[in-house]
Scaffold this motif. Structure first.
Motif, PDB file in Angstrom:
ATOM      1  N   ASP A 140     -13.006   5.124 -34.509  1.00  0.00           N
ATOM      2  CA  ASP A 140     -12.199   4.412 -33.501  1.00  0.00           C
ATOM      3  C   ASP A 140     -10.727   4.384 -33.891  1.00  0.00           C
ATOM      4  N   ILE A 141     -10.448   4.153 -35.173  1.00  0.00           N
ATOM      5  CA  ILE A 141      -9.059   4.111 -35.634  1.00  0.00           C
ATOM      6  C   ILE A 141      -8.396   5.480 -35.470  1.00  0.00           C
ATOM      7  N   LEU A 142      -9.116   6.538 -35.860  1.00  0.00           N
ATOM      8  CA  LEU A 142      -8.546   7.884 -35.740  1.00  0.00           C
ATOM      9  C   LEU A 142      -8.345   8.280 -34.282  1.00  0.00           C
ATOM     10  N   MET A 143      -9.247   7.834 -33.401  1.00  0.00           N
ATOM     11  CA  MET A 143      -9.102   8.167 -31.980  1.00  0.00           C
ATOM     12  C   MET A 143      -7.919   7.448 -31.345  1.00  0.00           C
ATOM     13  N   ALA A 144      -7.492   6.346 -31.948  1.00  0.00           N
ATOM     14  CA  ALA A 144      -6.345   5.613 -31.416  1.00  0.00           C
ATOM     15  C   ALA A 144      -5.024   6.306 -31.723  1.00  0.00           C
ATOM     16  N   ILE A 145      -5.043   7.240 -32.682  1.00  0.00           N
ATOM     17  CA  ILE A 145      -3.825   7.980 -33.035  1.00  0.00           C
ATOM     18  C   ILE A 145      -3.617   9.104 -32.029  1.00  0.00           C
ATOM     19  N   PRO A 146      -2.433   9.232 -31.436  1.00  0.00           N
ATOM     20  CA  PRO A 146      -2.187  10.299 -30.451  1.00  0.00           C
ATOM     21  C   PRO A 146      -2.423  11.680 -31.059  1.00  0.00           C
ATOM     22  N   TYR A 147      -3.355  12.419 -30.474  1.00  0.00           N
ATOM     23  CA  TYR A 147      -3.760  13.716 -31.024  1.00  0.00           C
ATOM     24  C   TYR A 147      -2.602  14.704 -31.049  1.00  0.00           C
ATOM     25  N   MET A 148      -1.914  14.845 -29.929  1.00  0.00           N
ATOM     26  CA  MET A 148      -0.825  15.821 -29.847  1.00  0.00           C
ATOM     27  C   MET A 148       0.314  15.457 -30.782  1.00  0.00           C
ATOM     28  N   PHE A 149       0.567  14.173 -30.960  1.00  0.00           N
ATOM     29  CA  PHE A 149       1.632  13.736 -31.868  1.00  0.00           C
ATOM     30  C   PHE A 149       1.325  14.165 -33.299  1.00  0.00           C
ATOM     31  N   VAL A 150       0.066  13.987 -33.724  1.00  0.00           N
ATOM     32  CA  VAL A 150      -0.332  14.387 -35.073  1.00  0.00           C
ATOM     33  C   VAL A 150      -0.175  15.883 -35.260  1.00  0.00           C
ATOM     34  N   LEU A 151      -0.631  16.656 -34.271  1.00  0.00           N
ATOM     35  CA  LEU A 151      -0.564  18.109 -34.374  1.00  0.00           C
ATOM     36  C   LEU A 151       0.876  18.597 -34.423  1.00  0.00           C
ATOM     37  N   ILE A 152       1.723  18.058 -33.558  1.00  0.00           N
ATOM     38  CA  ILE A 152       3.133  18.453 -33.546  1.00  0.00           C
ATOM     39  C   ILE A 152       3.810  18.054 -34.862  1.00  0.00           C
ATOM     40  N   LEU A 153       3.488  16.864 -35.368  1.00  0.00           N
ATOM     41  CA  LEU A 153       4.085  16.395 -36.622  1.00  0.00           C
ATOM     42  C   LEU A 153       3.697  17.306 -37.783  1.00  0.00           C
ATOM     43  N   LEU A 154       2.439  17.716 -37.845  1.00  0.00           N
ATOM     44  CA  LEU A 154       1.989  18.617 -38.912  1.00  0.00           C
ATOM     45  C   LEU A 154       2.720  19.952 -38.848  1.00  0.00           C
ATOM     46  N   LEU A 155       2.887  20.480 -37.633  1.00  0.00           N
ATOM     47  CA  LEU A 155       3.545  21.779 -37.487  1.00  0.00           C
ATOM     48  C   LEU A 155       5.026  21.698 -37.829  1.00  0.00           C
ATOM     49  N   VAL A 156       5.665  20.571 -37.517  1.00  0.00           N
ATOM     50  CA  VAL A 156       7.089  20.414 -37.819  1.00  0.00           C
ATOM     51  C   VAL A 156       7.309  20.218 -39.318  1.00  0.00           C
ATOM     52  N   VAL A 157       6.443  19.407 -39.952  1.00  0.00           N
ATOM     53  CA  VAL A 157       6.628  19.073 -41.366  1.00  0.00           C
ATOM     54  C   VAL A 157       6.223  20.231 -42.281  1.00  0.00           C
ATOM     55  N   PHE A 158       5.059  20.839 -42.003  1.00  0.00           N
ATOM     56  CA  PHE A 158       4.515  21.856 -42.908  1.00  0.00           C
ATOM     57  C   PHE A 158       4.732  23.285 -42.427  1.00  0.00           C
ATOM     58  N   GLY A 159       5.393  23.449 -41.298  1.00  0.00           N
ATOM     59  CA  GLY A 159       5.684  24.793 -40.818  1.00  0.00           C
ATOM     60  C   GLY A 159       4.651  25.301 -39.830  1.00  0.00           C
ATOM     61  N   ARG A 160       5.107  26.179 -38.950  1.00  0.00           N
ATOM     62  CA  ARG A 160       4.223  26.739 -37.928  1.00  0.00           C
ATOM     63  C   ARG A 160       3.382  27.870 -38.524  1.00  0.00           C
ATOM     64  N   SER A 161       2.074  27.739 -38.407  1.00  0.00           N
ATOM     65  CA  SER A 161       1.166  28.780 -38.878  1.00  0.00           C
ATOM     66  C   SER A 161      -0.201  28.549 -38.260  1.00  0.00           C
ATOM     67  N   ILE A 162      -1.004  29.600 -38.257  1.00  0.00           N
ATOM     68  CA  ILE A 162      -2.361  29.472 -37.732  1.00  0.00           C
ATOM     69  C   ILE A 162      -3.170  28.504 -38.590  1.00  0.00           C
ATOM     70  N   PHE A 163      -2.941  28.523 -39.899  1.00  0.00           N
ATOM     71  CA  PHE A 163      -3.668  27.623 -40.792  1.00  0.00           C
ATOM     72  C   PHE A 163      -3.419  26.160 -40.434  1.00  0.00           C
ATOM     73  N   MET A 164      -2.165  25.810 -40.163  1.00  0.00           N
ATOM     74  CA  MET A 164      -1.848  24.427 -39.821  1.00  0.00           C
ATOM     75  C   MET A 164      -2.419  24.054 -38.456  1.00  0.00           C
ATOM     76  N   LEU A 165      -2.519  25.032 -37.553  1.00  0.00           N
ATOM     77  CA  LEU A 165      -3.181  24.761 -36.277  1.00  0.00           C
ATOM     78  C   LEU A 165      -4.648  24.403 -36.507  1.00  0.00           C
ATOM     79  N   PHE A 166      -5.300  25.157 -37.395  1.00  0.00           N
ATOM     80  CA  PHE A 166      -6.690  24.862 -37.718  1.00  0.00           C
ATOM     81  C   PHE A 166      -6.820  23.483 -38.362  1.00  0.00           C
TER      82      PHE A 166
END
Length: 301
Positions: A140-166
């Motif tokens: 429930d706690i994890l579902m409350a976190i905006p999914y797209m926000f997490v994904l975009i944040l990971l790609l911005v912080v750690f760089g764009r790559s297929i691995f980070m998408l996975f």
């Protein structure tokens, strides 16, 4: 002692298993069968489409580089079957690569969701009690976190790559599957075959893997087929924003973004071909998933 043997010709009536019945029901669904054929064709295009062109996805046609808008349209003479992209690269080869990457992201994301979510949800539902409450509150706690926000944040912080998408997809995509698996587990954990396994001393991990999970396959398969297009749409949206795969790699979302930016110049082929493959694949996955759901629904048998 007299034994009377009466040998008669008997007609043996063979019953159909639930899976055979589901298969028969599925093949009666014309939309689902047509969608399956479309998915097979798209997969063959991704696997072997590159063999039909002499151009690579990175090779630039220098002869047409300066006249892409006027001379870069689809042509069998130049063997640019889908035309050129804005940088003079063969769009057919780019669409082949985009199909490979988009399908890979969708299928791998669905597999991560199915494997992690099913085991997590089955464990929570079978053990129950305090552990179940703790595990599901984490969900429930994890579902409350905006999914797209997490994904975009990971790609911005750690760089764009297929691995980070996975990684980004794998972190969140299993949550819905976990809740579905838990609900199904609660409905079968008190069945006779489970109680028999407990009575004979079978360990909890073996019961979950050998008895609970196999009985979740119907729901899991249906959810996985419906999850693949969702993963493809998420990746395409991220790539459309320019945060997806990096050049020279591409995906449907990146190609659609490029094509949409060139529409004002009349180069509709740059948008049309990747958008066509994107749409037919999504519709095919949805109809295929609906067909599987109807075929495996126990209420309809």
């Amino acid at each position: 002692m007299t034994h009377v043997t009466n040998v008669e010709t008997a007609e043996v009536v063979k019953g159909r298993s639930l899976w055979q019945d589901a298969r028969a029901r599925f093949f009666r669904n014309k939309a689902a069968v047509a969608s399956m054929i479309v998915l097979i064709l798209v997969s063959l295009f991704a696997l072997f489409g590159g063999m039909l062109t002499p151009w690579s996805n990175e090779e630039i046609d220098w002869n047409l580089m300066g006249d892409v808008r006027t001379l870069g349209g689809p042509s069998f003479e130049t063997k640019h079957y889908f035309g050129l992209d804005p940088l003079g690269r063969d769009l057919y080869a780019r669409v082949v690569q985009g199909t490979q990457i988009s399908l890979m992201i969708g299928i791998v994301g669905a597999l991560i969701s199915v494997i992690v979510g099913t085991l997590y949800g089955a464990t929570a539902g079978f053990i129950g009690g305090r552990l179940d409450n703790i595990m599901m509150r984490i969900v429930d706690i994890l579902m409350a976190i905006p999914y797209m926000f997490v994904l975009i944040l990971l790609l911005v912080v750690f760089g764009r790559s297929i691995f980070m998408l996975f990684v980004g997809i794998g972190l969140i995509s299993w949550l819905d599957m976990a809740r579905i698996a838990r609900g199904q587990t609660l409905s079968i954990k008190n069945k006779e075959f489970v109680e028999a396994a407990i009575a004979t001393g079978v360990s909890t991990p073996k019961i979950i893997i050998r008895h609970i999970v196999p009985n979740l396959l119907g729901v899991v398969i249906v959810y996985a087929t419906l999850l693949v297009p969702s993963m493809i749409m998420f990746e395409s949206f991220i790539s459309f924003l320019g945060l997806g795969v990096q050049e020279p790699l591409t995906s449907w979302g990146a190609l659609i973004n490029e094509g949409a930016g060139q529409m004002r110049y009349g180069t509709l082929w740059m948008l049309g071909f990747p958008l066509f493959f994107f749409l037919i694949s999504l519709f095919a996955f949805f109809f295929f998933g609906d067909g599987l759901r109807d075929a495996l629904d126990p209420k309809d048998r």
